[in-house]
Design an enzyme around this catalytic site. Structure first.
Site, mmCIF file in Angstrom:
data_model
loop_
_atom_site.group_PDB
_atom_site.id
_atom_site.type_symbol
_atom_site.label_atom_id
_atom_site.label_comp_id
_atom_site.label_asym_id
_atom_site.label_seq_id
_atom_site.Cartn_x
_atom_site.Cartn_y
_atom_site.Cartn_z
ATOM 1 N N SER A 230 0.945 -1.193 -0.241
ATOM 2 C CA SER A 230 -0.293 -0.342 -0.272
ATOM 3 C C SER A 230 0.706 0.932 -0.138
ATOM 4 C CB SER A 230 -0.895 0.099 1.167
ATOM 5 O OG SER A 230 -0.233 0.067 2.552
ATOM 6 N N HIS B 186 -39.923 22.483 -12.033
ATOM 7 C CA HIS B 186 -40.164 20.990 -13.345
ATOM 8 C C HIS B 186 -39.156 21.738 -14.636
ATOM 9 C CE1 HIS B 186 -42.981 18.702 -11.422
ATOM 10 N NE2 HIS B 186 -43.778 19.583 -10.642
ATOM 11 N N SER C 269 -13.114 25.397 -28.566
ATOM 12 C CA SER C 269 -13.138 24.143 -28.731
ATOM 13 C C SER C 269 -12.419 24.091 -29.878
ATOM 14 C CB SER C 269 -14.927 24.145 -29.310
ATOM 15 O OG SER C 269 -14.433 23.628 -30.343
ATOM 16 N N LYS D 152 -16.837 29.003 -29.419
ATOM 17 C CA LYS D 152 -16.893 28.288 -28.064
ATOM 18 C C LYS D 152 -16.961 28.550 -27.231
ATOM 19 C CE LYS D 152 -19.712 25.329 -27.468
ATOM 20 N NZ LYS D 152 -19.041 23.682 -27.862
ATOM 21 N N ASN E 76 -16.991 27.328 -23.288
ATOM 22 C CA ASN E 76 -17.584 26.020 -22.983
ATOM 23 C C ASN E 76 -17.047 26.025 -20.891
ATOM 24 O OD1 ASN E 76 -17.918 25.025 -25.263
ATOM 25 N ND2 ASN E 76 -15.761 23.465 -25.635
ATOM 26 N N GLU F 48 -18.463 21.821 -15.560
ATOM 27 C CA GLU F 48 -18.927 20.059 -15.929
ATOM 28 C C GLU F 48 -17.965 19.338 -15.324
ATOM 29 O OE1 GLU F 48 -20.341 21.624 -20.595
ATOM 30 O OE2 GLU F 48 -18.314 20.706 -20.105
ATOM 31 N N TYR G 240 -9.070 -6.607 12.599
ATOM 32 C CA TYR G 240 -8.373 -6.202 11.661
ATOM 33 C C TYR G 240 -8.628 -7.059 9.987
ATOM 34 C CZ TYR G 240 -5.345 -3.953 8.088
ATOM 35 O OH TYR G 240 -5.541 -2.457 6.676
#
Length: 462
Positions: A23, A156, A277, A283, A285, A290, A317
């Site tokens: 790990s 709505h 873009s 564009k 964006n 997002e 554990y």
């Protein structure tokens, strides 16, 4: 390379098996917490005369040397030593000699890793709470400039009633306040010490768990050693609170994306938080909004992953629990990054008040006001609802809005209508009159801003 636990074994694993089970690739993020916990542990061992003062001093000096090297990025970790705990123990022995092997007296990796994660999550939770406050302050600052800026309110995703833009922004302030409260409450479970629980059953050494808890600024200790090493509720709780927080951010992302679209043009996101873009030069964006909306899914995934890992585990554990860390680390990074980006987006966004004003005069969102008008004059609300519905239909058929209908049409619909109806239908009148507690009326919004500012001020003092 021989293992620190390898005395019982007659053969070593192949390298690829070591790498699969290790790990260290991700738990090296706990290096500071692991050293801090070890310093507290060895301090306690000396206090209890389990180690001599000289031995404890050597070990502490060695740990502090490793701490400085870690801060400078000079420590080299190996998958052969599996995890951060054995790596640091091996490095300590290399640094100060065999006395370093006495550090592990009276503890196990099981209570050691649990302690590390409690320490880590305490710090990260507090930093996330501070980042929430920063975003809340950005929302308040924007809201203060737009108490009387009107925006269509939606249900709505259909125009419903006009609201103050400040009122809309403050809805997210109070969502974030609940997120802050959830994280704050979770600290009660985070700030408990498992150190000294051993592998699962405690230890025969006369340790002082309360003392190490005090050194590490924990509020108490786990009362049961089995629970101490197997509990991951505090991580589940953090992930659940983070998932809810990200859900709230994602909802606001969706609104910013819609509001910045050509069809709305209510806001413009600053260039620093947008992209263009590769093929369409016009564009702009809203990529950061997002992306945060998208990253919400990975936080949900971390929560469900850990719940699934834990659901079938017997005490205490189990190696499965190694899977508790990557999702936690990723969630911390995602949430902190999202909050920082969001504060910047809110602070720098441009509000197109003209487009908003045009929107609230180009719809039927003031229709409820007509029904309330009639109801206050004695008409049953259900009857008023039907009268107004027919007036809306009339306006639609004529290609106009309610403010454009002549008074004769209103009086024909009901003798209760009078010339004051045009003032009642004005968007600012519609919004301003909604002064019930928590409503969008301007006086209520100003009160809400005062409460929000007081809360932020108290938080800074605290």
């Amino acid at each position: 390379m021989s293992k620190l636990w390898g005395g019982r074994f007659t053969k070593t694993a192949e390298q690829w098996v070591d790498e699969f089970g290790a790990s260290i690739g991700f738990d090296q993020q706990l290096v500071e917490e692991d050293i801090t916990g070890s310093i507290a542990h060895v301090t306690m061992l000396a206090k209890q005369h389990i180690l001599s003062e000289e031995e404890a001093a050597q070990i502490k000096n060695g740990l502090k040397t490793l701490q400085k090297k870690a801060a400078a990025g000079e420590l080299v970790f190996s998958a052969a030593q599996e995890d951060i705990h054995l790596n640091l123990e091996k490095l300590l022995i290399d640094e100060i000699g065999p006395v370093g092997g006495k550090l592990h007296t009276g503890r196990s990796r099981n209570d050691q890793v649990a302690t590390d994660m409690h320490l880590y999550l305490r710090t990260q939770t507090e930093e996330i709470m501070e980042a929430i406050r920063t975003l809340q302050a950005a929302l308040v600052k924007q809201a203060e400039g737009h108490v009387e800026t009107l925006i269509p309110g939606y249900t709505h995703l259909q125009r419903a009633q006009p609201v103050s833009f400040a009122h809309h922004l403050l809805a997210y302030f109070w969502m974030l306040e609940r997120d802050y409260g959830r994280l704050q409450d979770s600290l009660k479970r985070v700030n408990i010490s498992p150190l000294g629980a051993g592998a699962l059953a405690g230890t025969t050494f006369p340790i002082d768990r309360a003392y190490t808890a005090e050194l590490l600024h924990f509020e108490g200790i786990y009362e049961n050693s089995l629970d101490a090493v197997s509990d991951r509720d505090f991580i589940v709780e953090f992930l659940a609170a983070s998932a809810t927080l990200m859900m709230h951010l994602s909802r606001l992302c969706e609104e910013l994306i819609l509001w910045s679209a050509q069809e709305f043009q209510f806001i413009e996101i600053d260039d620093a938080f947008a992209t263009g873009s590769s093929i369409m030069p016009q564009k702009k964006n809203p990529d950061m909004a997002e992306l945060i909306r998208g990253k919400t899914g990975r936080v949900y995934g971390s929560l469900f992953s850990l719940l699934t890992t834990l659901k079938g585990l017997p005490l205490a554990y189990n190696k499965d629990m190694q899977e508790d860390k990557e999702g936690m680390f990723d969630t911390v990074k995602t949430v902190k990054g999202s909050l920082r980006i969001f504060a910047g987006m809110i602070e720098t966004m441009t509000v197109n008040t003209d487009a908003m004003a045009k929107a609230v005069t180009s719809d039927f969102s003031n229709a409820t006001e007509l029904a309330d008008y009639l109801a206050t004059k004695g008409m049953p609300f259900r009857e008023a609802h039907e009268v107004v519905g027919k007036l809306v239909l009339t306006a639609i058929e004529k290609g106009v809005y309610l403010l454009d209908l002549p008074i004769e049409v209103y009086k024909e619909a009901s003798s209760l209508f009078a010339d004051d109806i045009y003032e009642v239908l004005q968007p600012k009148t519609v919004v301003g009159r909604r002064n019930s507690a928590g409503g969008t009326g301007f006086e209520q919004v100003k009160l809400a801003l005062g409460k929000a500012n007081d809360l932020l001020s108290q938080s800074r003092k605290g």
